[in-house]
Design a protein around this motif. Structure first.
Motif, short mmCIF file in Angstrom:
data_model
loop_
_atom_site.label_atom_id
_atom_site.label_comp_id
_atom_site.label_asym_id
_atom_site.label_seq_id
_atom_site.Cartn_x
_atom_site.Cartn_y
_atom_site.Cartn_z
N LYS A 1 -59.90 11.30 64.26
CA LYS A 1 -59.48 11.44 63.44
C LYS A 1 -57.99 11.69 63.05
CE LYS A 1 -60.74 13.01 58.56
NZ LYS A 1 -60.51 11.75 58.52
N LYS A 2 -57.55 12.66 63.30
CA LYS A 2 -55.78 12.98 63.28
C LYS A 2 -55.38 11.58 64.05
CE LYS A 2 -52.43 15.94 65.05
NZ LYS A 2 -51.61 15.91 63.58
N GLY A 3 -55.32 11.29 65.56
CA GLY A 3 -54.47 10.08 65.75
C GLY A 3 -54.47 9.41 65.22
N PHE A 4 -56.25 8.82 64.31
CA PHE A 4 -55.94 7.06 63.58
C PHE A 4 -55.25 7.66 61.97
CE2 PHE A 4 -57.59 4.49 60.45
CZ PHE A 4 -57.53 3.46 60.58
N ASP A 5 -55.53 9.08 61.29
CA ASP A 5 -54.92 9.33 60.11
C ASP A 5 -53.54 9.71 59.81
OD1 ASP A 5 -57.92 9.52 59.73
OD2 ASP A 5 -58.29 10.80 58.42
N ALA B 1 -70.69 2.87 47.14
CA ALA B 1 -69.05 3.19 45.96
C ALA B 1 -68.03 2.45 45.86
CB ALA B 1 -68.86 5.15 46.52
N HIS B 2 -67.73 1.88 47.47
CA HIS B 2 -66.61 1.47 47.92
C HIS B 2 -66.36 0.00 48.21
CE1 HIS B 2 -64.73 5.81 47.77
NE2 HIS B 2 -65.31 5.67 48.62
N PRO B 3 -67.63 -0.78 47.04
CA PRO B 3 -67.54 -2.39 47.76
C PRO B 3 -66.63 -2.96 47.94
CG PRO B 3 -67.81 -2.43 45.70
CD PRO B 3 -67.68 -0.68 46.02
N ASN B 4 -65.00 -2.81 48.22
CA ASN B 4 -63.95 -2.94 48.39
C ASN B 4 -63.78 -2.93 49.43
OD1 ASN B 4 -63.58 -0.55 47.28
ND2 ASN B 4 -61.35 -1.53 46.29
N VAL B 5 -64.13 -2.38 50.40
CA VAL B 5 -63.80 -1.60 51.69
C VAL B 5 -63.18 -3.26 52.32
CG1 VAL B 5 -66.20 -1.83 52.08
CG2 VAL B 5 -64.42 -0.37 54.10
N ASN B 6 -62.07 -3.25 53.08
CA ASN B 6 -62.30 -4.18 54.24
C ASN B 6 -61.94 -3.53 55.97
OD1 ASN B 6 -59.77 -3.07 53.74
ND2 ASN B 6 -59.04 -5.68 52.83
N VAL B 7 -61.97 -2.68 55.81
CA VAL B 7 -61.57 -2.53 57.21
C VAL B 7 -62.84 -0.76 57.49
CG1 VAL B 7 -60.34 -0.68 58.81
CG2 VAL B 7 -59.19 -2.47 56.94
N VAL B 8 -63.53 -0.91 58.40
CA VAL B 8 -64.59 0.18 59.00
C VAL B 8 -63.80 0.56 60.43
CG1 VAL B 8 -66.30 1.08 60.43
CG2 VAL B 8 -66.05 -0.44 57.81
N TYR B 9 -63.08 2.22 60.63
CA TYR B 9 -62.56 2.38 61.98
C TYR B 9 -64.15 3.45 61.70
CZ TYR B 9 -60.57 6.04 64.79
OH TYR B 9 -60.51 7.50 65.27
N ALA B 10 -64.59 3.22 62.98
CA ALA B 10 -65.50 4.72 64.07
C ALA B 10 -65.28 5.19 64.58
CB ALA B 10 -66.77 3.71 63.87
N HIS B 11 -65.71 6.49 64.41
CA HIS B 11 -64.98 7.13 66.32
C HIS B 11 -66.03 7.21 67.16
CE1 HIS B 11 -63.66 10.57 63.60
NE2 HIS B 11 -62.54 10.14 63.04
N THR C 1 -55.51 2.73 52.66
CA THR C 1 -55.68 3.79 52.66
C THR C 1 -56.91 4.63 52.95
OG1 THR C 1 -54.86 3.06 50.18
CG2 THR C 1 -56.69 4.99 49.80
N ILE C 2 -57.65 6.07 52.90
CA ILE C 2 -58.72 6.04 53.47
C ILE C 2 -59.35 6.43 52.92
CG2 ILE C 2 -60.04 7.26 55.08
CD1 ILE C 2 -57.31 7.48 56.76
N VAL C 3 -60.53 5.82 52.17
CA VAL C 3 -61.01 6.35 51.36
C VAL C 3 -62.28 6.55 50.84
CG1 VAL C 3 -60.45 3.71 49.70
CG2 VAL C 3 -62.53 3.91 50.22
N ALA C 4 -62.48 6.58 51.98
CA ALA C 4 -63.75 7.78 52.60
C ALA C 4 -64.02 8.13 53.73
CB ALA C 4 -65.36 7.22 52.13
N GLU D 1 -53.86 -5.63 51.52
CA GLU D 1 -53.95 -3.98 51.19
C GLU D 1 -55.04 -3.78 51.91
OE1 GLU D 1 -54.95 -1.09 47.52
OE2 GLU D 1 -55.24 -3.45 47.33
N GLY D 2 -55.34 -2.60 52.89
CA GLY D 2 -56.17 -2.07 53.72
C GLY D 2 -57.18 -1.09 52.83
N VAL D 3 -58.52 -1.34 52.33
CA VAL D 3 -59.27 0.11 51.95
C VAL D 3 -60.36 -0.17 53.34
CG1 VAL D 3 -60.87 -0.03 50.47
CG2 VAL D 3 -58.91 -1.50 50.05
N ILE D 4 -59.57 1.72 53.91
CA ILE D 4 -60.66 1.54 55.17
C ILE D 4 -61.96 3.02 54.43
CG2 ILE D 4 -59.80 2.77 57.04
CD1 ILE D 4 -57.46 1.91 56.82
N ILE D 5 -62.69 2.27 55.41
CA ILE D 5 -63.86 3.54 55.58
C ILE D 5 -63.63 4.76 56.77
CG2 ILE D 5 -66.11 3.59 55.45
CD1 ILE D 5 -66.65 2.62 53.17
N GLU D 6 -64.03 5.22 57.14
CA GLU D 6 -64.17 5.90 58.30
C GLU D 6 -65.26 7.30 58.79
OE1 GLU D 6 -60.22 8.46 58.92
OE2 GLU D 6 -61.48 9.58 60.67
N LEU D 7 -65.53 6.47 59.89
CA LEU D 7 -67.31 6.68 60.19
C LEU D 7 -66.69 8.21 61.16
CD1 LEU D 7 -69.13 4.00 60.24
CD2 LEU D 7 -69.34 5.42 58.80
#
Ligand code: AHR
Length: 325
Positions: free
Chosen positions: A183-187, A221-231, A197-200, A164-170
């Protein structure tokens, strides 16, 4: 087709049909001459990408015989508008503009056209519902930002090993074309894969410090994050700093995906902290010189001159470190 012929055809077309969306006959011409007074209105200089882009224009000024008028808006769209107005008053022949945000720079584009100054948007674009290439400005020179976001997502979907991928997007600068499109391309791409799931998703303004600060907050807020997508890479590096300060291991328990191809990002990939960065080249000077000369010679200019981007992973990052910025 030569621009003179194109203009004639467009004029006839304009008589036969109701005014179409593109009216190239309205664009200011550019005289053919040995040297030009060229305006380049930079958005800010707080990251390696922007510094490399400015240097590319400075280097090209010597080889393309430009008298370069260079400004730095310091991260303010209002200042960038004022910078363009000042360039118009100084009598530049041609304007190269990376609009910091999609809407606020449109009046500056329109005023440059009204002053008879051909304008080329470089790297970032404006709202296409309001201003268009071939009518309000000559052309957009830049990457396909939607495709960059999609390619970052595709790499993630192919390489993520968890269940399960828990994503934070910057996100990048709010209201800018790269932030909107990456954002559009990735989301859209990850929405098709129910593991993710993009949680934030929050702006870090394309800046390292802001990326780190936003990541620190979102991590609580999301300590279980395991993916970061930064622009962009600067925010990815900021996120890595925040994760490490919180005792996490970027690259092992958090997958980092990003865009740009800076030296620090390539090094982070080599060090195993980052998974991928999709290239977004800042080296626009030579393309700007060539396109401007073609326009002055009367060639028809494409509305979008697309820059092709590579992708950097652990397989090739070391090969490109020397050329990185
Ligand atoms: O417009 C391109 C983006 O702007 C780059 O990805 C980023 O690093 C820069 O600030």
């Amino acid at each position: 087709m030569k621009r003179r012929n194109f203009l004639a055809a467009a004029a006839i077309g304009g008589l036969l049909a109701a005014a179409g969306p593109l009216q190239a006959q309205d664009l200011p011409p550019l005289e053919q001459k040995d040297s030009y007074k060229v305006g380049f209105a930079q958005t800010e200089s707080n990251n390696p990408w922007r510094i490399a882009q400015t240097k590319s224009f400075q280097d090209t000024a010597a080889s393309c015989n430009w008298d370069l008028v260079l400004t730095d808006a310091g991260g303010s769209a209002a200042k960038q508008v004022a910078d363009v107005d000042s360039m118009i008053a100084q009598g530049i022949d041609v304007l190269f503009l990376p609009p910091r945000e999609e809407s606020p720079l449109i009046p500056a584009v329109m005023r440059a056209k009204a002053a008879g100054i051909p304008t080329f948007l470089v790297d970032r674009s404006v709202d296409p519902n309001v201003a268009q290439p071939g009518r309000d400005y000559v052309s957009f020179l830049g990457s396909d930002f939607i495709d960059q976001g999609r390619r970052a997502a595709e790499w993630l979907m192919e390489n993520f090993e968890g269940e399960e991928g828990v994503i934070i997007e910057l996100e990048g600068t709010t209201g800018s074309s790269p932030a909107n499109d990456r954002k559009k391309g990735f989301d859209d791409a990850v929405a098709a894969d129910d593991r993710f799931t993009i949680v934030a998703s929050r702006s870090g303004d394309f800046a390292r410090d802001e990326g780190r600060r936003v990541m620190e907050t979102l991590l609580q807020a999301h300590p279980n994050v395991n993916v970061v997508y930064a622009h962009n890479d600067e925010m990815a590096i900021g996120a890595i700093q925040a994760l490490e300060a919180a005792g996490r291991q970027p690259g092992s328990d958090v997958t980092i995906v990003s865009v740009d191809g800076t030296r620090d990002a390539l090094q982070a990939i080599i060090d195993g902290k980052m998974g991928v960065t999709v290239e977004s080249s800042p080296f626009f000077g030579p393309l700007a010189c060539e396109t401007m000369k073609r326009y002055a010679a009367g060639d028809e200019i494409e509305p979008w001159i697309k820059v092709e981007d590579r992708i950097f992973t652990s397989e090739n990052a070391a090969d490109h470190l020397d050329e990185a910025y």
